[in-house]
Design an enzyme around this catalytic site. Sequence first.
Site, mmCIF file in Angstrom:
data_model
loop_
_atom_site.group_PDB
_atom_site.id
_atom_site.type_symbol
_atom_site.label_atom_id
_atom_site.label_comp_id
_atom_site.label_asym_id
_atom_site.label_seq_id
_atom_site.Cartn_x
_atom_site.Cartn_y
_atom_site.Cartn_z
ATOM 1 N N ARG A 485 -13.747 -14.724 -2.714
ATOM 2 C CA ARG A 485 -13.424 -16.148 -2.544
ATOM 3 C C ARG A 485 -14.717 -16.960 -2.442
ATOM 4 N NH1 ARG A 485 -10.991 -14.890 3.244
ATOM 5 N NH2 ARG A 485 -12.834 -15.170 4.547
ATOM 6 N N ASP A 486 -14.569 -18.245 -2.166
ATOM 7 C CA ASP A 486 -15.751 -19.123 -2.151
ATOM 8 C C ASP A 486 -16.512 -18.971 -0.840
ATOM 9 O OD1 ASP A 486 -13.732 -20.112 -0.601
ATOM 10 O OD2 ASP A 486 -13.864 -22.179 -1.331
ATOM 11 N N GLU A 487 -16.909 -17.750 -0.568
ATOM 12 C CA GLU A 487 -17.602 -17.448 0.669
ATOM 13 C C GLU A 487 -18.692 -16.406 0.384
ATOM 14 O OE1 GLU A 487 -14.832 -17.465 3.808
ATOM 15 O OE2 GLU A 487 -16.366 -17.444 5.353
ATOM 16 N N ASP A 494 -19.668 -9.525 10.810
ATOM 17 C CA ASP A 494 -19.097 -8.490 9.952
ATOM 18 C C ASP A 494 -20.119 -7.371 9.735
ATOM 19 O OD1 ASP A 494 -18.061 -11.158 9.570
ATOM 20 O OD2 ASP A 494 -16.739 -10.353 8.041
ATOM 21 N N GLU A 763 -8.923 -7.981 5.117
ATOM 22 C CA GLU A 763 -9.435 -8.839 6.192
ATOM 23 C C GLU A 763 -8.440 -8.946 7.351
ATOM 24 O OE1 GLU A 763 -9.862 -12.896 4.892
ATOM 25 O OE2 GLU A 763 -11.290 -13.360 6.493
ATOM 26 N N HIS A 784 -12.664 -6.764 2.764
ATOM 27 C CA HIS A 784 -13.410 -7.263 3.914
ATOM 28 C C HIS A 784 -13.663 -6.049 4.803
ATOM 29 C CE1 HIS A 784 -13.671 -11.622 4.616
ATOM 30 N NE2 HIS A 784 -13.923 -11.345 5.881
HETATM 31 C C1 BGC Z 1 -15.439 -14.768 7.221
HETATM 32 C C2 BGC Z 1 -15.549 -13.729 8.274
HETATM 33 C C3 BGC Z 1 -16.444 -14.273 9.310
HETATM 34 C C4 BGC Z 1 -15.717 -15.416 9.893
HETATM 35 C C5 BGC Z 1 -16.289 -16.029 11.090
HETATM 36 C C6 BGC Z 1 -14.790 -15.950 7.799
HETATM 37 O O1 BGC Z 1 -14.574 -16.957 6.920
HETATM 38 O O2 BGC Z 1 -14.817 -14.297 6.093
HETATM 39 O O3 BGC Z 1 -15.450 -12.470 8.007
HETATM 40 O O4 BGC Z 1 -16.975 -13.393 10.214
HETATM 41 O O5 BGC Z 1 -15.427 -16.395 8.939
HETATM 42 O O6 BGC Z 1 -15.354 -15.977 11.990
#
Ligand code: BGC
Length: 913
Positions: A485-487, A494, A763, A784
């Site tokens: 995704r856009d991340e 993590d 996730e 995830h």
């Molecule tokens: C991410 C996580 C990250 C979290 C922070 C999310 O958007 O995908 O894995 O640790 O934000 O809480």
Amino acid sequence: MKKHFLFIAVLAFHLCIHGQVKVENLLCENVINPIGIDITKPLMSWSLLSDKRGTSQTAYEIMVSNDMDSFDVKKLVWTTKKIFSSQSVHVPYLGATLQSGTKYFWKVRVWDNFGRVSPWSVTSYWQMGLTNKEDWKAKWIQIAFEEDSVNRPSPIFRKEFTITKKIKSATAFITSHGLYEGAINGKKIGDAFFTPGWSSYNKRLQYQSYDVTSLIKSGGNAIGVTLGNGWYRGPVGWIGNKNIYGKELGLLFQLQIEYSDGTKSFVTSDGSWKSTIGSIRSSDIYNGETIDARKEKVGWLQYGYGDSDWFGVNVKEFDNSILVASYKELPKRKESFKPLKISRTPKNELIVDFGQNLVGFVQLRISGSAGDSIIISHAEVLDKAGNFYTDNLRKAKQQNIFVLKGNGIETFEPHFTYQGFRYVRIDNYQGDLKPEDITAYALYADLEQTGSFNCSNPLLNQLQHNIQWGQKGNYLSVPTDCPQRDERLGWTGDAQVFFRTGAFNMHSYNFFSDWLKDLAADQTENGSVPHTIPNPFIIGENNDGSGSAGWSDASTIIPWDMYLFYGNKRILEEQYSSMKAWVDFITSKSKNYLWVNGWHFGDWLSYIPENDWQEKGARTDKQLIAQCFYAHSAELLAKTAQTLNKIDDFKMYSDLSAEIKKAYLNEYVTGNTRLISNTQTAYVLALHFDMLPESMRPKIIERLVQNIYDYNDHLTTGFLGTPYLCHVLSRFGHTDLAYKLLLQTDYPSWLYQVKAGATTIWERWDGQKPDGSFQDIGMNSFNHYAYGAIGDWMYRIVAGLNPNDANPGYKEIIIKPQFGGGLTSADASLLTFYGRVRSAWKIEGDKINMTVEIPCNTTASVFVPATTASLITESGKSILKSKDIVVKNEDGKVVELELGSGKYVFTASMKQD
Ligand code: BGC
């Protein structure tokens, strides 16, 4: 550490005949024959191979020369002579100053405890990078034409040169603003993707060094380089920010050629290069790439191509003191996948299922008419009706567009983007798609695969597979949360929770030591640690975007874990000021040792049912969590100070952690030993971080067990509690319950997703619900790795494979499996610096067989379940008669043995007399 198994087998055979000790697997800075080192005292490691049990090293001798063919005393740059020491890993080079760009050759021999001396090892080498910024003769170059500022197509650069003398070697040093892909005479330089890798570009920019001797020919040669927007100026983060590190792409390229006659010459980026755009019309990490084959500059990578209509380049000045040599393993093309199925969905979409959620891209070999524009979209899952589902990608398009030239079969694959997918949808293709037309390639950082785990339960084996694929997909350039995704960001929390599991599966030292340098570089002035590293966001005045408990503690937890796992103190030295700055930051935000002024994610994504009217949701007070991590980080810092002999700091931070625990006790624990949050995570953190006096622990473990029982033997933990949950149960005598949690197959549990057909770790505990519907699209990745942190427990408790923290890096090994869960066998191994450690067990009736393999130059404590040592045999003989095995302890249930290196097969009766 590289794969030399066949070689080892042959060598082992050879050794049996000759009864020798040998040296193998020579590593410099954890790599075989690295090119481009900028460390002044590189560390050398090797392992021993012997046919005798209990072999250890008593002395070593290293020789370093700058002439491959001669280790003649006069040519030596350094020799240790014979050093009496058992150290065989991380031995520092302490010779004359190493020269920029120079190659050094080294070999080693050892003496062992049987009085044998090994032959000299094979000759290995390392080559220095450009250690001074003055060594960069190249100039930064940028395009000298007006750019299409909307699509920002990939610029291409070229330069020709002529070779008239015999070449001895040629090394290319390359970096860029944006991503680069270079070629000499049409052949790609190196085999990595996404170079120079993501880092905190304006503080640390990596360059790669390549041996390109074989790419250069006598006469005319051509260099061609393509740049992509990548993380440098493409959108990064869900807000879609662009130009985070700069607006313009740029290239720095230096080719160093050494001739057989001893002379040198350079081809460097400068004002004489040419630039234009080619077939890559747009490229973007999240959204994908468009390649228009009609726009290809045919022949541009070859000498003699006419580039007179190309543009020149602009030469720009940038600070080269931020350039650093690249050590971490770079993403490479790994497994390939052919379609499991090509079909039409109920919506009549043409889709291909590759059977594995993977990260990489699809290569298409197709034909059609000029201008046909084939669109490939990527998805991790299908919806419950069987249609292509991309809502969980949020704004990331994950779409590659290939425009055909129309001249027969054309092959397409993207260059500067990657996708997370199991399924692709193909739009606009007129032909009949056949399996041979399409291949998916996994791309991931080329870390050595060090660990393996399998057992008698196929669901757990699938879980292990999913953990490994989650890791592959998210160890690309930096450790990320998700790949689709856009991340796709370097979320610290993590990375922290998964690190230990990841270190079993893959050799993670260089990957993480690099990332931790970015962490330190991006730390704020007052010591707070951003939530994502490299940090693409602006940290506000209130430290927003930084400082969350469990996330920012990556700064203390990962270096310490690395030290325990790899036994290299240098990581602690390098990170010490960062670790300290983080703990001091928390202290500056605390009152009376209570960390109450902060913003925290808490136990992210813990179990909260929809319409939680029964209040079953497991919400753990965020400040209670923060207090536990504060104590833990202070304690790790104290241990680090002690390890580095910083006695004052050791005392100061030990006292600090004691005060933090006292404050915790006053604030969060009642007189009757209740915690203010009755959640599994609250209990687990209290116990795992030793927050309570010993007298209180039984009560808390009782409450944890009760809590699990209240949830029908299910976990309720989120990101922060999950990694420690089963460990705490095992530590306090409830391994049976830990197995129960591990083996649950309904939500929330690890195997729920396995049963639902997952091929990576999700996730959310319920990413896809039993009715086929999905969790909230705002947060629903199917790749995830965080919950994959259970892998650490599987290696350590199920298989029983552990380093001894008292002598880190597997110099001493503890093999202590805890049986249960109806498993009848488990088998795990780990390739350490010393060699492979293996722990395997099998239950047959009331007998247990345990096979352990211990590498040379290490010792192991092995715990065998038996009421007394006399009931244990090794390879059919009583262990009491073996001179290789020492019985250290018997408690009526388990017998503790001490062993040296070698393979041992134990059999014991599990019957209780
Ligand atoms: C991410 C996580 C990250 C979290 C922070 C999310 O958007 O995908 O894995 O640790 O934000 O809480």
